[in-house]
Design a protein around this motif. Sequence first.
Motif, PDB file in Angstrom:
ATOM      1  N   THR A 105       0.856  -1.186   0.000  1.00 19.54           N
ATOM      2  CA  THR A 105       0.000   0.000   0.000  1.00 19.54           C
ATOM      3  C   THR A 105       0.890   1.234   0.000  1.00 19.54           C
ATOM      4  O   THR A 105       1.867   1.299   0.761  1.00 19.54           O
ATOM      5  CB  THR A 105      -0.907   0.013   1.254  1.00 19.54           C
ATOM      6  OG1 THR A 105      -1.677  -1.190   1.276  1.00 19.54           O
ATOM      7  CG2 THR A 105      -1.846   1.206   1.251  1.00 19.54           C
ATOM      8  N   CYS A 128     -12.420   2.150  -8.426  1.00 18.37           N
ATOM      9  CA  CYS A 128     -10.997   2.458  -8.400  1.00 18.37           C
ATOM     10  C   CYS A 128     -10.517   2.435  -9.853  1.00 18.37           C
ATOM     11  O   CYS A 128     -11.294   2.188 -10.767  1.00 18.37           O
ATOM     12  CB  CYS A 128     -10.231   1.443  -7.554  1.00 18.37           C
ATOM     13  SG  CYS A 128     -10.182  -0.223  -8.234  1.00 18.37           S
ATOM     14  N   TYR A 144      -7.862   0.490 -12.268  1.00 18.37           N
ATOM     15  CA  TYR A 144      -6.932  -0.624 -12.402  1.00 18.37           C
ATOM     16  C   TYR A 144      -5.720  -0.165 -13.205  1.00 18.37           C
ATOM     17  O   TYR A 144      -5.845   0.557 -14.197  1.00 18.37           O
ATOM     18  CB  TYR A 144      -7.574  -1.794 -13.147  1.00 18.37           C
ATOM     19  CG  TYR A 144      -8.595  -2.603 -12.374  1.00 18.37           C
ATOM     20  CD1 TYR A 144      -8.766  -2.478 -11.003  1.00 18.37           C
ATOM     21  CD2 TYR A 144      -9.385  -3.524 -13.043  1.00 18.37           C
ATOM     22  CE1 TYR A 144      -9.696  -3.246 -10.324  1.00 18.37           C
ATOM     23  CE2 TYR A 144     -10.318  -4.298 -12.368  1.00 18.37           C
ATOM     24  CZ  TYR A 144     -10.466  -4.156 -11.008  1.00 18.37           C
ATOM     25  OH  TYR A 144     -11.393  -4.924 -10.328  1.00 18.37           O
ATOM     26  N   ILE A 156      -2.702   0.448  -4.157  1.00 16.71           N
ATOM     27  CA  ILE A 156      -2.473  -0.865  -3.558  1.00 16.71           C
ATOM     28  C   ILE A 156      -2.026  -1.848  -4.627  1.00 16.71           C
ATOM     29  O   ILE A 156      -2.394  -1.731  -5.791  1.00 16.71           O
ATOM     30  CB  ILE A 156      -3.739  -1.402  -2.839  1.00 16.71           C
ATOM     31  CG1 ILE A 156      -4.872  -1.677  -3.835  1.00 16.71           C
ATOM     32  CG2 ILE A 156      -4.175  -0.446  -1.739  1.00 16.71           C
ATOM     33  CD1 ILE A 156      -5.981  -2.548  -3.270  1.00 16.71           C
ATOM     34  N   ALA A 202      -2.418  -5.492  -6.058  1.00 15.86           N
ATOM     35  CA  ALA A 202      -3.491  -6.496  -6.079  1.00 15.86           C
ATOM     36  C   ALA A 202      -3.083  -7.681  -6.955  1.00 15.86           C
ATOM     37  O   ALA A 202      -3.844  -8.149  -7.795  1.00 15.86           O
ATOM     38  CB  ALA A 202      -4.797  -5.878  -6.564  1.00 15.86           C
ATOM     39  N   GLY A 203      -1.847  -8.150  -6.762  1.00 12.87           N
ATOM     40  CA  GLY A 203      -1.380  -9.317  -7.512  1.00 12.87           C
ATOM     41  C   GLY A 203      -0.948  -8.974  -8.922  1.00 12.87           C
ATOM     42  O   GLY A 203       0.143  -8.478  -9.140  1.00 12.87           O
ATOM     43  N   ARG A 248      -2.160  -6.668 -10.800  1.00 12.03           N
ATOM     44  CA  ARG A 248      -2.426  -5.278 -11.139  1.00 12.03           C
ATOM     45  C   ARG A 248      -2.225  -4.426  -9.886  1.00 12.03           C
ATOM     46  O   ARG A 248      -2.185  -4.925  -8.767  1.00 12.03           O
ATOM     47  CB  ARG A 248      -3.855  -5.093 -11.650  1.00 12.03           C
ATOM     48  CG  ARG A 248      -4.886  -5.335 -10.588  1.00 12.03           C
ATOM     49  CD  ARG A 248      -6.331  -5.216 -11.073  1.00 12.03           C
ATOM     50  NE  ARG A 248      -7.233  -5.423  -9.968  1.00 12.03           N
ATOM     51  CZ  ARG A 248      -7.586  -6.618  -9.471  1.00 12.03           C
ATOM     52  NH1 ARG A 248      -7.101  -7.720 -10.024  1.00 12.03           N
ATOM     53  NH2 ARG A 248      -8.408  -6.706  -8.445  1.00 12.03           N
ATOM     54  N   GLU A 277      -4.022  -0.920  -8.034  1.00 11.45           N
ATOM     55  CA  GLU A 277      -5.281  -0.193  -8.027  1.00 11.45           C
ATOM     56  C   GLU A 277      -5.044   1.183  -7.426  1.00 11.45           C
ATOM     57  O   GLU A 277      -4.335   1.316  -6.425  1.00 11.45           O
ATOM     58  CB  GLU A 277      -6.349  -0.924  -7.214  1.00 11.45           C
ATOM     59  CG  GLU A 277      -6.717  -2.272  -7.796  1.00 11.45           C
ATOM     60  CD  GLU A 277      -7.753  -3.025  -6.987  1.00 11.45           C
ATOM     61  OE1 GLU A 277      -8.159  -4.112  -7.448  1.00 11.45           O
ATOM     62  OE2 GLU A 277      -8.168  -2.556  -5.893  1.00 11.45           O
ATOM     63  N   TRP A 283      -6.917   4.351  -5.750  1.00  7.28           N
ATOM     64  CA  TRP A 283      -8.140   4.734  -5.044  1.00  7.28           C
ATOM     65  C   TRP A 283      -7.996   6.150  -4.519  1.00  7.28           C
ATOM     66  O   TRP A 283      -6.885   6.583  -4.181  1.00  7.28           O
ATOM     67  CB  TRP A 283      -8.345   3.836  -3.827  1.00  7.28           C
ATOM     68  CG  TRP A 283      -8.619   2.405  -4.094  1.00  7.28           C
ATOM     69  CD1 TRP A 283      -7.747   1.451  -4.555  1.00  7.28           C
ATOM     70  CD2 TRP A 283      -9.863   1.732  -3.884  1.00  7.28           C
ATOM     71  NE1 TRP A 283      -8.376   0.244  -4.647  1.00  7.28           N
ATOM     72  CE2 TRP A 283      -9.676   0.377  -4.232  1.00  7.28           C
ATOM     73  CE3 TRP A 283     -11.117   2.140  -3.422  1.00  7.28           C
ATOM     74  CZ2 TRP A 283     -10.692  -0.563  -4.147  1.00  7.28           C
ATOM     75  CZ3 TRP A 283     -12.126   1.202  -3.332  1.00  7.28           C
ATOM     76  CH2 TRP A 283     -11.918  -0.132  -3.691  1.00  7.28           C
ATOM     77  N   TRP A 287     -10.717   4.416  -0.261  1.00  5.58           N
ATOM     78  CA  TRP A 287      -9.992   3.243   0.206  1.00  5.58           C
ATOM     79  C   TRP A 287     -10.200   3.030   1.705  1.00  5.58           C
ATOM     80  O   TRP A 287     -10.457   1.919   2.150  1.00  5.58           O
ATOM     81  CB  TRP A 287      -8.498   3.334  -0.115  1.00  5.58           C
ATOM     82  CG  TRP A 287      -7.738   2.231   0.554  1.00  5.58           C
ATOM     83  CD1 TRP A 287      -6.911   2.341   1.624  1.00  5.58           C
ATOM     84  CD2 TRP A 287      -7.807   0.832   0.248  1.00  5.58           C
ATOM     85  NE1 TRP A 287      -6.435   1.090   1.993  1.00  5.58           N
ATOM     86  CE2 TRP A 287      -6.978   0.151   1.158  1.00  5.58           C
ATOM     87  CE3 TRP A 287      -8.482   0.090  -0.717  1.00  5.58           C
ATOM     88  CZ2 TRP A 287      -6.805  -1.227   1.139  1.00  5.58           C
ATOM     89  CZ3 TRP A 287      -8.305  -1.285  -0.745  1.00  5.58           C
ATOM     90  CH2 TRP A 287      -7.476  -1.932   0.180  1.00  5.58           C
ATOM     91  N   TYR A 311     -11.777  -0.273   3.228  1.00  8.90           N
ATOM     92  CA  TYR A 311     -10.985  -1.064   4.172  1.00  8.90           C
ATOM     93  C   TYR A 311     -11.732  -1.243   5.493  1.00  8.90           C
ATOM     94  O   TYR A 311     -11.803  -2.344   6.029  1.00  8.90           O
ATOM     95  CB  TYR A 311      -9.629  -0.394   4.391  1.00  8.90           C
ATOM     96  CG  TYR A 311      -8.717  -1.195   5.277  1.00  8.90           C
ATOM     97  CD1 TYR A 311      -7.921  -2.196   4.760  1.00  8.90           C
ATOM     98  CD2 TYR A 311      -8.663  -0.955   6.649  1.00  8.90           C
ATOM     99  CE1 TYR A 311      -7.087  -2.948   5.575  1.00  8.90           C
ATOM    100  CE2 TYR A 311      -7.834  -1.703   7.474  1.00  8.90           C
ATOM    101  CZ  TYR A 311      -7.053  -2.691   6.933  1.00  8.90           C
ATOM    102  OH  TYR A 311      -6.240  -3.442   7.749  1.00  8.90           O
TER     103      TYR A 311
END
Length: 143
Positions: free
Chosen positions: A5, A39, A41, A106, A108-109, A111, A113, A115, A120, A124
Amino acid sequence: MFLGTYAPKLDEKGRIILPAKFWDELSSGVVLTRGQERCVYVFSSATFQQQLEHLRNAPLTNKAGRDYLRLFLSGASDEVPDKQRRVTIPPMLREYAGLDRELTVIGAGNRAEIWSTEAWNAYYAEKEEAFANTEEEVIPGIF
């Protein structure tokens, strides 16, 4: 792989400095597009091409698939980061995600993202309790 993050700022020209840890994967080009939960991508160009290949396999007779494809691709913008690792977020995507100066990025694997920090933090706060108390398998084969 995108992890972590980060809290970059959006400059007055609508640019963001990409996190240094993401630079290797994104330096040759990125594709920004609408993401779920409002958000943005951020895909590497290569990963976006892989996603596009999967999307091309959706049957044209499936209305939900056509709708998703239209919204996903009509919001896509390919960008090349400058030497300072900045990339411009198009106005349409900034509006879609409600982005202003304070951002949260953040991993996200496959990609990243982008926000608005406010969005966010709300997301969260809403999801963290359920995540912490997960007692069953959410994704098959994970834990």
